[in-house]
Design a protein around this motif. Structure first.
Motif, short mmCIF file in Angstrom:
data_model
loop_
_atom_site.label_atom_id
_atom_site.label_comp_id
_atom_site.label_asym_id
_atom_site.label_seq_id
_atom_site.Cartn_x
_atom_site.Cartn_y
_atom_site.Cartn_z
N ALA A 72 22.75 0.22 6.66
CA ALA A 72 23.03 1.65 6.82
C ALA A 72 21.79 2.34 7.36
O ALA A 72 21.34 3.37 6.85
N SER A 73 21.22 1.75 8.40
CA SER A 73 19.92 2.19 8.91
C SER A 73 20.02 3.27 9.98
O SER A 73 19.03 3.54 10.68
N GLY A 74 21.18 3.87 10.14
CA GLY A 74 21.30 5.01 11.04
C GLY A 74 20.99 4.65 12.48
O GLY A 74 21.58 3.72 13.06
N PRO A 75 20.05 5.36 13.13
CA PRO A 75 19.75 5.10 14.54
C PRO A 75 19.23 3.69 14.81
O PRO A 75 19.21 3.24 15.95
N TRP A 76 18.81 2.99 13.75
CA TRP A 76 18.30 1.63 13.90
C TRP A 76 19.37 0.57 13.60
O TRP A 76 19.07 -0.61 13.47
N VAL A 77 20.64 0.99 13.50
CA VAL A 77 21.68 0.07 13.06
C VAL A 77 21.80 -1.14 13.98
O VAL A 77 21.96 -2.28 13.51
N ASP A 78 21.69 -0.95 15.29
CA ASP A 78 21.81 -2.09 16.20
C ASP A 78 20.57 -2.98 16.16
O ASP A 78 20.67 -4.20 16.34
N GLU A 79 19.42 -2.39 15.90
CA GLU A 79 18.20 -3.19 15.76
C GLU A 79 18.33 -4.16 14.58
O GLU A 79 17.95 -5.33 14.68
N VAL A 80 18.87 -3.69 13.48
CA VAL A 80 19.06 -4.56 12.32
C VAL A 80 20.18 -5.56 12.60
O VAL A 80 20.09 -6.72 12.17
N ARG A 81 21.21 -5.16 13.31
CA ARG A 81 22.29 -6.10 13.66
C ARG A 81 21.73 -7.27 14.46
O ARG A 81 22.19 -8.41 14.33
N ARG A 82 20.74 -7.00 15.31
CA ARG A 82 20.17 -8.08 16.13
C ARG A 82 19.29 -9.01 15.31
O ARG A 82 18.97 -10.11 15.75
N MET A 83 18.86 -8.57 14.12
CA MET A 83 18.20 -9.51 13.20
C MET A 83 19.20 -10.53 12.68
O MET A 83 18.84 -11.68 12.41
N GLU A 84 20.43 -10.10 12.51
CA GLU A 84 21.48 -11.01 12.06
C GLU A 84 21.90 -11.96 13.17
O GLU A 84 22.08 -13.16 12.95
N SER A 85 22.02 -11.43 14.39
CA SER A 85 22.42 -12.24 15.54
C SER A 85 21.79 -11.67 16.79
O SER A 85 22.06 -10.52 17.17
N PRO A 86 20.95 -12.46 17.48
CA PRO A 86 20.34 -11.97 18.72
C PRO A 86 21.37 -11.59 19.77
O PRO A 86 21.06 -10.85 20.71
N ARG A 87 22.59 -12.09 19.62
CA ARG A 87 23.64 -11.79 20.61
C ARG A 87 24.43 -10.52 20.27
O ARG A 87 25.36 -10.17 20.99
N ALA A 88 24.06 -9.88 19.19
CA ALA A 88 24.76 -8.64 18.82
C ALA A 88 24.60 -7.61 19.92
O ALA A 88 23.50 -7.36 20.42
N GLY A 89 25.66 -7.02 20.32
CA GLY A 89 25.61 -6.04 21.40
C GLY A 89 25.25 -4.66 20.90
O GLY A 89 24.65 -4.49 19.84
#
Length: 482
Positions: free
Chosen positions: A205-222
């Protein structure tokens, strides 16, 4: 839980209330980004009604009342709004009247009289309103809040159910086990100490950083979201205002002028933002735009640049979509990643409680309690003032009201700090209502760890332009001595 904004706080409260062991971390302070940079409104959203989001408006009306009556009546208060309609307004008077009627109907007409009012009455409610060129003025009702303090209250509620809250703790990496997210490696940004936490479920629930954290889970996260910058100004309060002003602007935007915490809040802008979220700020161009837009409805002396005390900007998190951010629907993005992490972002401040509940249910895989629960200290301001007057007759009624409107019944605990040290009830600066007793309260009960946490995140010194070097130095000394 990654993120100590309002959505992370809500999800933590819901999960902890359901019996889960919860830890909340944030690389910054509590509500230090979007959740302290809103227009401070819990509202149905008259503009969203025009966009066709009828379900969202109905849901938001219900939630604002729940917040005002149950969850945090000391922090959420009703506020009437005036819509001035000039001859050159982008929306004709008949359409504004029809929209306000529909808005009131969705609220079941539970807020009092709405509809067109006379120009003389409008000027009594907002003495700075320019009425000479108006076709008419329409009245409607919503609620306002202190967004940062609402977030603190939600986290205190989560902590009361056993949650651990750790601001200024950054996620350096997610821990994976068998392809599943099973915790995180952390760094204390104040001490530099590393740490780690294991978890069955992780909520991003990192707000504007949500996609940055998603890419920690998967580098392919869009890319799942887009960002929109919203800037605001805080001005010296004009006397006599008992209502806010909503001015329709071209392209579907509006300009707000809202009496808030003894100041006048003006805003907001809405423009796409693609830079580092940590660098967002209100600039001179934002200030000129906001003052000019507010000046369509307000007297020039009200919006004079010299009245500006401070300015701030935050980022709306919107679903990834083409076109103008103004027209992008304020919907919530909620998804589960390939490693099982639940990412949640966006939505409206008004529906914070529902969004967090949905995220908690997704993470736990089961229903959680949805019945509204009061936050710690929740009570009407008038009731708290009576309690303070009975227990502390020597306290000035204005101070009692100020503390009641920020802490609810916990105001009695703040006052207790001055039992042996009455100097703690002295104003930090004569130009504002904050007193020194609020500083140890912020440190010991509200997770304040830095000077900014105190002067901007818990008190209103920075917003009033009263956080000069001497005040900051004294606050820093109190932090060191805590």
């Amino acid at each position: 839980m990654i993120g100590a904004g309002i959505i992370g706080a809500s999800a933590a409260w819901a999960a902890a209330r359901a019996g889960a062991s919860v830890a909340v971390v944030d690389q910054g302070g509590i509500a230090s980004a979007t959740s302290s940079a809103s227009s401070k409104l819990l509202h149905g959203g008259l503009r969203y009604l025009a966009m066709g989001d009828i379900g969202l408006v109905r849901e938001a009306h219900a939630e604002r009342r729940i917040n005002a009556r149950v969850v945090a009546p000391h922090l959420v208060r009703p506020l009437p709004f005036l819509v001035p309609v000039a001859a050159d307004a982008p929306v004709p008077l008949w359409k504004v009247r029809a929209g306000v009627w529909a808005y009131g109907a969705l609220a079941r007409f539970g807020d009092g009289r709405s509809g067109r009012i006379g120009l003389a009455e409008a000027h009594r409610r907002v003495p700075g309103l320019r009425t000479s060129q108006l076709r008419g003025v329409v009245l409607y009702h919503d609620h306002q809040t202190n967004d940062a303090r609402l977030t603190v209250a939600a986290l205190q509620a989560a902590a009361a159910h056993g949650a651990v809250v750790a601001p200024h703790v950054e996620v350096s990496a997610l821990r994976l086990a068998g392809g599943r997210v099973a915790g995180a490696d952390l760094v204390d940004r104040l001490s530099g100490s590393p740490m780690a936490v294991t978890a069955r479920s992780v909520v991003n629930a990192s707000g504007p950083w949500v996609d940055e954290v998603r890419r920690m889970e998967s580098p392919r996260a869009g890319t799942s979201v887009r960002l929109s910058k919203g800037a605001h100004l805080l001005l010296e309060a004009p006397p006599g205002w008992t209502a806010a002003v909503t001015t329709p602007l071209p392209a579907g935007r509006v300009s707000f002028a809202i009496p808030w915490e003894g100041m006048l809040l003006l805003g907001t802008t809405d423009e796409a933002y693609g830079d580092d979220p940590a660098g967002v700020q209100a600039d001179d161009g934002d200030q000129r735009q906001i003052l000019a837009e507010a000046g369509r409805s307000l007297d020039p002396e009200i919006v004079a640049p010299g009245r500006v005390r401070s300015r701030f900007a935050g980022l709306r998190v919107l679903p990834a979509a083409a076109g103008s951010t103004v027209r992008t629907r304020r919907e919530t993005v909620l998804e589960r990643g390939p490693g099982g992490m639940v990412s949640v972002a966006g939505g409206k401040l008004t529906t914070w409680r529902l969004i967090g509940t949905q995220a908690a249910e997704a993470a736990l895989g089961r229903h959680v309690p949805r019945t509204p629960e009061p936050a710690p200290g929740a009570a009407p301001v008038a009731a708290v003032q009576r309690r303070v007057a009975a227990s502390w007759p020597e306290v000035d009624p204005a101070l009692a009201g100020w503390l009641a409107s920020r802490y609810g019944l916990r105001a009695l605990e703040v006052l207790e700090r001055a039992r042996e040290r009455p100097e703690l009830l002295e104003p930090i600066d004569p130009g504002g209502p904050d007193v020194w007793a609020q500083v140890p309260e912020a440190v010991e009960c509200e997770w304040a760890a830095t000077t900014d946490d105190v002067v901007r995140g818990r008190l209103t010194l920075a917003q009033r332009g009263l956080d000069g070097a001497a005040v900051r130095q004294r606050v820093a000394e109190m932090l060191e001595g805590a």
